[in-house]
Design a protein around this motif. Structure first.
Motif, PDB file in Angstrom:
ATOM      1  N   ASN A 136       0.823  -1.221   0.000  1.00  0.00           N
ATOM      2  CA  ASN A 136       0.000   0.000   0.000  1.00  0.00           C
ATOM      3  C   ASN A 136       0.852   1.264   0.000  1.00  0.00           C
ATOM      4  O   ASN A 136       0.312   2.366   0.008  1.00  0.00           O
ATOM      5  N   ASN A 143       2.381   2.549   2.366  1.00  0.00           N
ATOM      6  CA  ASN A 143       2.060   3.349   3.542  1.00  0.00           C
ATOM      7  C   ASN A 143       3.284   3.396   4.463  1.00  0.00           C
ATOM      8  O   ASN A 143       3.406   2.633   5.426  1.00  0.00           O
ATOM      9  N   LEU A 144       4.184   4.302   4.159  1.00  0.00           N
ATOM     10  CA  LEU A 144       5.477   4.310   4.848  1.00  0.00           C
ATOM     11  C   LEU A 144       5.387   4.811   6.290  1.00  0.00           C
ATOM     12  O   LEU A 144       6.204   4.424   7.126  1.00  0.00           O
ATOM     13  N   ALA A 145       4.408   5.668   6.580  1.00  0.00           N
ATOM     14  CA  ALA A 145       4.252   6.136   7.973  1.00  0.00           C
ATOM     15  C   ALA A 145       3.875   4.962   8.875  1.00  0.00           C
ATOM     16  O   ALA A 145       4.399   4.822   9.985  1.00  0.00           O
ATOM     17  N   THR A 146       2.972   4.114   8.402  1.00  0.00           N
ATOM     18  CA  THR A 146       2.583   2.936   9.190  1.00  0.00           C
ATOM     19  C   THR A 146       3.754   1.968   9.309  1.00  0.00           C
ATOM     20  O   THR A 146       3.970   1.364  10.360  1.00  0.00           O
ATOM     21  N   GLN A 165       6.887   2.787   9.337  1.00  0.00           N
ATOM     22  CA  GLN A 165       7.807   3.366  10.324  1.00  0.00           C
ATOM     23  C   GLN A 165       7.270   3.133  11.741  1.00  0.00           C
ATOM     24  O   GLN A 165       8.025   2.793  12.663  1.00  0.00           O
ATOM     25  N   SER A 166       5.968   3.309  11.900  1.00  0.00           N
ATOM     26  CA  SER A 166       5.346   3.088  13.202  1.00  0.00           C
ATOM     27  C   SER A 166       5.555   1.644  13.660  1.00  0.00           C
ATOM     28  O   SER A 166       5.826   1.381  14.840  1.00  0.00           O
ATOM     29  N   ASP A 223       9.221   1.149  14.695  1.00  0.00           N
ATOM     30  CA  ASP A 223       9.488   1.885  15.939  1.00  0.00           C
ATOM     31  C   ASP A 223       9.057   1.069  17.153  1.00  0.00           C
ATOM     32  O   ASP A 223       9.699   1.107  18.200  1.00  0.00           O
ATOM     33  N   GLN A 224       7.969   0.328  16.999  1.00  0.00           N
ATOM     34  CA  GLN A 224       7.489  -0.483  18.125  1.00  0.00           C
ATOM     35  C   GLN A 224       8.461  -1.624  18.426  1.00  0.00           C
ATOM     36  O   GLN A 224       8.683  -1.967  19.578  1.00  0.00           O
ATOM     37  N   THR A 250       1.293  12.389  14.470  1.00  0.00           N
ATOM     38  CA  THR A 250       1.234  11.163  13.666  1.00  0.00           C
ATOM     39  C   THR A 250       1.630   9.913  14.453  1.00  0.00           C
ATOM     40  O   THR A 250       0.930   8.909  14.390  1.00  0.00           O
ATOM     41  N   PRO A 251       2.756   9.929  15.204  1.00  0.00           N
ATOM     42  CA  PRO A 251       3.136   8.699  15.911  1.00  0.00           C
ATOM     43  C   PRO A 251       2.080   8.268  16.921  1.00  0.00           C
ATOM     44  O   PRO A 251       1.920   7.079  17.186  1.00  0.00           O
ATOM     45  N   THR A 293      -1.303   7.163  14.644  1.00  0.00           N
ATOM     46  CA  THR A 293      -1.142   5.900  13.915  1.00  0.00           C
ATOM     47  C   THR A 293      -1.224   4.694  14.856  1.00  0.00           C
ATOM     48  O   THR A 293      -1.624   3.616  14.434  1.00  0.00           O
ATOM     49  N   ARG A 294      -0.894   4.891  16.114  1.00  0.00           N
ATOM     50  CA  ARG A 294      -0.995   3.778  17.064  1.00  0.00           C
ATOM     51  C   ARG A 294      -2.415   3.590  17.578  1.00  0.00           C
ATOM     52  O   ARG A 294      -2.772   2.523  18.062  1.00  0.00           O
ATOM     53  N   ALA A 298      -0.801  13.104   8.115  1.00  0.00           N
ATOM     54  CA  ALA A 298      -0.248  11.827   7.637  1.00  0.00           C
ATOM     55  C   ALA A 298      -1.301  11.014   6.882  1.00  0.00           C
ATOM     56  O   ALA A 298      -2.508  11.260   7.006  1.00  0.00           O
ATOM     57  N   GLN A 299      -0.838  10.037   6.152  1.00  0.00           N
ATOM     58  CA  GLN A 299      -1.725   9.250   5.297  1.00  0.00           C
ATOM     59  C   GLN A 299      -2.510   8.149   6.015  1.00  0.00           C
ATOM     60  O   GLN A 299      -3.618   7.829   5.581  1.00  0.00           O
ATOM     61  N   PRO A 300      -1.971   7.518   7.077  1.00  0.00           N
ATOM     62  CA  PRO A 300      -2.673   6.347   7.624  1.00  0.00           C
ATOM     63  C   PRO A 300      -4.141   6.575   7.942  1.00  0.00           C
ATOM     64  O   PRO A 300      -4.959   5.680   7.746  1.00  0.00           O
ATOM     65  N   GLU A 332      -6.287   6.665   4.493  1.00  0.00           N
ATOM     66  CA  GLU A 332      -6.256   5.564   3.534  1.00  0.00           C
ATOM     67  C   GLU A 332      -6.689   4.262   4.198  1.00  0.00           C
ATOM     68  O   GLU A 332      -6.695   4.160   5.424  1.00  0.00           O
ATOM     69  N   PRO A 333      -7.035   3.246   3.379  1.00  0.00           N
ATOM     70  CA  PRO A 333      -7.284   1.924   3.973  1.00  0.00           C
ATOM     71  C   PRO A 333      -6.018   1.442   4.688  1.00  0.00           C
ATOM     72  O   PRO A 333      -4.921   1.814   4.271  1.00  0.00           O
ATOM     73  N   ASP A 384      10.307   9.069  13.242  1.00  0.00           N
ATOM     74  CA  ASP A 384       9.094   8.324  13.600  1.00  0.00           C
ATOM     75  C   ASP A 384       8.105   8.391  12.436  1.00  0.00           C
ATOM     76  O   ASP A 384       8.457   8.802  11.329  1.00  0.00           O
ATOM     77  N   ALA A 385       6.861   8.006  12.718  1.00  0.00           N
ATOM     78  CA  ALA A 385       5.862   7.922  11.650  1.00  0.00           C
ATOM     79  C   ALA A 385       5.581   9.290  11.021  1.00  0.00           C
ATOM     80  O   ALA A 385       5.342   9.383   9.806  1.00  0.00           O
ATOM     81  N   ARG A 400       8.496  10.125   8.776  1.00  0.00           N
ATOM     82  CA  ARG A 400       8.481   9.254   7.590  1.00  0.00           C
ATOM     83  C   ARG A 400       7.379   9.684   6.632  1.00  0.00           C
ATOM     84  O   ARG A 400       7.527   9.607   5.409  1.00  0.00           O
ATOM     85  N   SER A 401       6.254  10.126   7.184  1.00  0.00           N
ATOM     86  CA  SER A 401       5.146  10.569   6.347  1.00  0.00           C
ATOM     87  C   SER A 401       5.571  11.777   5.500  1.00  0.00           C
ATOM     88  O   SER A 401       5.313  11.822   4.293  1.00  0.00           O
ATOM     89  N   TRP A 438       8.703  12.683   4.860  1.00  0.00           N
ATOM     90  CA  TRP A 438       9.792  12.220   3.987  1.00  0.00           C
ATOM     91  C   TRP A 438       9.207  11.558   2.733  1.00  0.00           C
ATOM     92  O   TRP A 438       9.653  11.804   1.617  1.00  0.00           O
TER      93      TRP A 438
END
Lengths: 254, 433
Positions: free
Chosen positions: A62, A64-67, A69-70, A73-74, B128-129, B132-133, B155-157, B160-161, B200-201, B204-205, B207
């Motif tokens: 997808n 979805n690079l932010a996810t 990265q998340s 990170d975990q 975002t971090p 997203t969690r 951020a995108q998460p 988006e699906p 972090d997220a 990255r978003s 970036w």
């Protein structure tokens, strides 16, 4: 005096023997613990890398690079994991946990390699890097760095505990053997003193030497010897050697 | 001894509880809320005689300016609504928890908001971090139909699906902000673009946004450096500057929070990396400028290099109706941060982009509640949101939502600093070189 020397040698022998046992046991223990723990850490790291790789498939597809990265990170919160990076099928870095930047050593490494490798990163330390392909490698690769210094510390701690236990056993063993040797040495020394005192006197005065009552009452070989010396000191030397006690019987009694 | 130990162990929980209580008091004292904690808990899925919104945001730590100002802007509008009788007689209350911009506390706070406090919906989250969690939790409890409204992140998460269906966004995305920055830099011949971002997220978003925008023009990121979330202005960013200097960039796009980005801008200029330094809307523009200009002989030493993208118009532009309303209500209500969050003194900003965003978030939230005939119910929220079509929030851009459109605003504004204030950037060629 001769008795002391005899037992000093014995004590030294016991100490040397125990030392040798401790040394060889410790070396074996170090080797075993080091090998086993290192293998366990490598296996765990590999499992974590595979877990990330499996979890990354949908996220990567997808884009979805932010996810992504998340997610990594975990995993960075797992003790011992110091860095994670994910490269795509072209080798480009899609996500990573490096601060302030990706080290040159990593940038120059093969992004498709999946065999474990030991790395030394300037300013960061030594690491065991394991990798796992994502979707058989067609979607990318997960790389994970385990802190070797931490692994070494844990191994040292485990070995230290074992060596500590063995050392305690060594000290207890040596002290116990010294106590046991002394248990034998003390009556022997008394017997020797009694024999020397008896021998120093002329034959007619030997019977006047007062024997230690406890020595004479012992029911072991030392007691037998003491009673024999007492008997010899109170009787004239027999003209017939057959009248002397049979040494073979004494040996068999021993 | 025992009691002091127990007190020490229980202190974090007590603080959490006090903070939540204080949040309710903060609103009720200003607006006579009928939804004080413990007195009113809405039925699951339906608002009661009040509407309780749950918030977890950064009210402490190096990024507290973001949570504080977003809250203040929202409260300025909610208080006005509550003072005038609420929406269909229902007053709006915010239940607040502090997460310090850290994911784990945010997850814990959200669980508490959803399961214990049973808030009607989640509103005004920061970062975002953190968000997203939380998104997987919304999916986990999807039968409860708890939605997240207007998080302060592009951020995108949550757009988006598989989690996009559980959130509604008002602001433009980081992808839109970074695309605009990249295109404008490229248009003015600045082809070597580097990125300084939070590891972090969120980072990255941003970036990913820069990377995608550059890819569209056949370019790649010239260089990149990261920093640890929670870094302070007093820390050094020299290592990051040195990394980026090797890439010889024409411009740097920062994806971070104000303390770290200010530290980077300071060290970059000091070390001779004198190129435009762009920041995204999340940065907290006013706090960034304050850190860089306070106590300096020439307050523009650093700020003249800044280019900030924004997702709301300038709060200085009183030709915009919503800005006039915002300035008036901020002055009238001047919402304060609950005392429990004020371990260190905090000076609220009279106006800011962040609080303006909080204000328009609250304004649209109220409009969505107005779409219900009676008590708002969770099951009807999606339909109510989708009924927002070409709605005029008063900021010069119509807001529309739909099943395929879960982000209300699309516009990005670009600003530079002049005389210590952000003004619209009209000529990209005039940026310092």
């Amino acid at each position: 005096m001769k008795v002391h020397k005899l037992f000093q040698r014995m004590r030294f022998g016991i100490f040397a023997l125990f030392g040798l046992i401790v040394l060889s046991t410790s070396l074996l223990c170090i080797r075993t613990v080091d090998t086993e723990l290192s293998a366990e850490y490598a296996a765990n790291s590999q499992s974590i890398a595979k877990t990330i790789a499996d979890a990354s498939v949908d996220i990567l597809l997808n884009r979805n690079l932010a996810t992504l990265q998340s997610l990594i990170d975990q995993f960075l919160e797992v003790q011992g994991i110091r860095y994670i990076y994910i490269t795509d099928e072209t080798g480009e870095f899609l996500a990573h946990t490096f601060v302030p930047g990706i080290p040159e050593v990593i940038l120059e490494s093969d992004p498709f390699r999946t065999e474990p490798v030991e790395r030394s990163l300037p300013g960061m330390g030594d690491f065991l890097e394991v990798s796992s392909p994502i979707l058989a490698g067609v979607a990318g690769t997960v790389h994970l760095g385990m802190d070797l210094d931490l692994v070494a510390l844990k191994i040292q701690r485990a070995i230290g505990q074992q060596v500590y236990l063995i050392s305690i056993l060594l000290v207890v063993g040596v002290l116990a053997s010294i106590w046991l040797v002394n248990l034998v040495a003390r009556p022997l020394a008394a017997l020797l003193a009694y024999a020397v005192e008896t021998a120093r006197r002329p034959p007619e005065e030997r019977a006047l030497v007062i024997a230690n009552e406890k020595l004479l009452e012992r029911d072991d070989e030392v007691g037998q010897l003491a009673r024999l010396i007492l008997y010899m000191s109170r009787t004239r030397p027999p003209s017939d050697p057959q009248a002397l006690p049979d040494p073979g019987a004494a040996r068999s009694a021993a | 001894m025992h009691s002091s130990c127990a007190a020490a162990l229980l202190a974090p929980w007590a603080r959490l509880a006090n903070a939540a209580l204080a949040a309710g008091e903060g609103v009720s004292s200003g607006a006579g809320s009928a939804a004080a904690p413990g007195r009113q808990a809405p039925n699951r899925g339906a608002a009661g005689d009040g509407i309780v919104l749950g918030t977890s945001a950064a009210f402490t730590g190096p990024s507290r300016g973001l949570g504080n100002e977003l809250y203040r802007g929202a409260m300025a509008y909610f208080r006005q609504i509550n003072d005038s009788g609420g929406i269909n007689g229902r007053r709006i209350t915010l239940k607040l928890y502090d997460d310090g911009y850290q994911p784990d506390p945010c997850v814990q706070n959200t669980l508490k908001l959803m399961l214990e406090d049973q808030v009607f919906l989640l509103f005004g989250y920061v970062g975002t971090p953190t968000v997203t969690r939380v998104l997987p939790m919304l999916k986990k409890f999807q039968e409860e139909q708890i939605y997240m409204f207007f998080p302060f992140t592009g951020a995108q998460p949550q757009r988006e699906p598989p989690y996009g269906d559980f959130a509604f966004n008002l602001r433009a995305s980081y992808r839109q902000e970074t695309a605009g920055l990249v295109e404008n830099f490229l248009a003015t011949g600045r082809r070597r673009i580097a990125v300084f971002y939070q590891a972090d997220a969120y980072g990255r978003s941003g970036w990913a946004g820069v990377r995608a925008a550059l890819e569209n023009h056949g370019e790649t990121i010239a260089g990149e450096a990261t920093y640890q979330r929670g870094s302070r202005f007093t820390g050094t960013m020299r290592a990051q500057v040195e990394i980026l200097q090797k890439a010889a960039p024409d411009a740097v796009i920062c994806v971070g929070a104000y303390a770290a980005c200010a530290a980077f801008a300071r060290d970059a200029i000091d070390l001779g990396l004198r190129v435009p330094i762009a920041n995204l809307s999340f940065v907290g523009s006013e706090n960034l400028v304050n850190l860089l200009s306070e106590g300096r002989d020439d307050p523009e030493t650093y700020t003249r290099w800044l280019v900030n993208s924004q997702v709301v118009p300038s709060y200085e532009d009183e030709s915009v109706p919503a800005v006039r309303e915002y300035r008036e209500l901020m002055a009238r209500h001047n919402p304060q941060i609950p005392e429990q969050f004020l371990d260190d003194p905090y000076s609220p900003l009279p106006q800011s982009f962040v609080s303006l965003e909080g204000f328009v978030n609250a304004k649209l939230m109220c409009e969505i509640f107005r779409r219900f005939d009676g008590a708002p119910v969770r099951a009807g929220l999606e339909e109510a949101v989708f009924s927002i079509r070409d709605f005029d929030l008063g900021i010069g851009e119509q807001v529309s939502f739909g099943p395929e459109r879960r982000q209300g605003l699309q516009r990005v504004y670009y600003t530079v600093v002049e005389d210590g204030r952000f003004v619209p950037l009209t000529d990209w060629n005039a940026l310092p070189a």
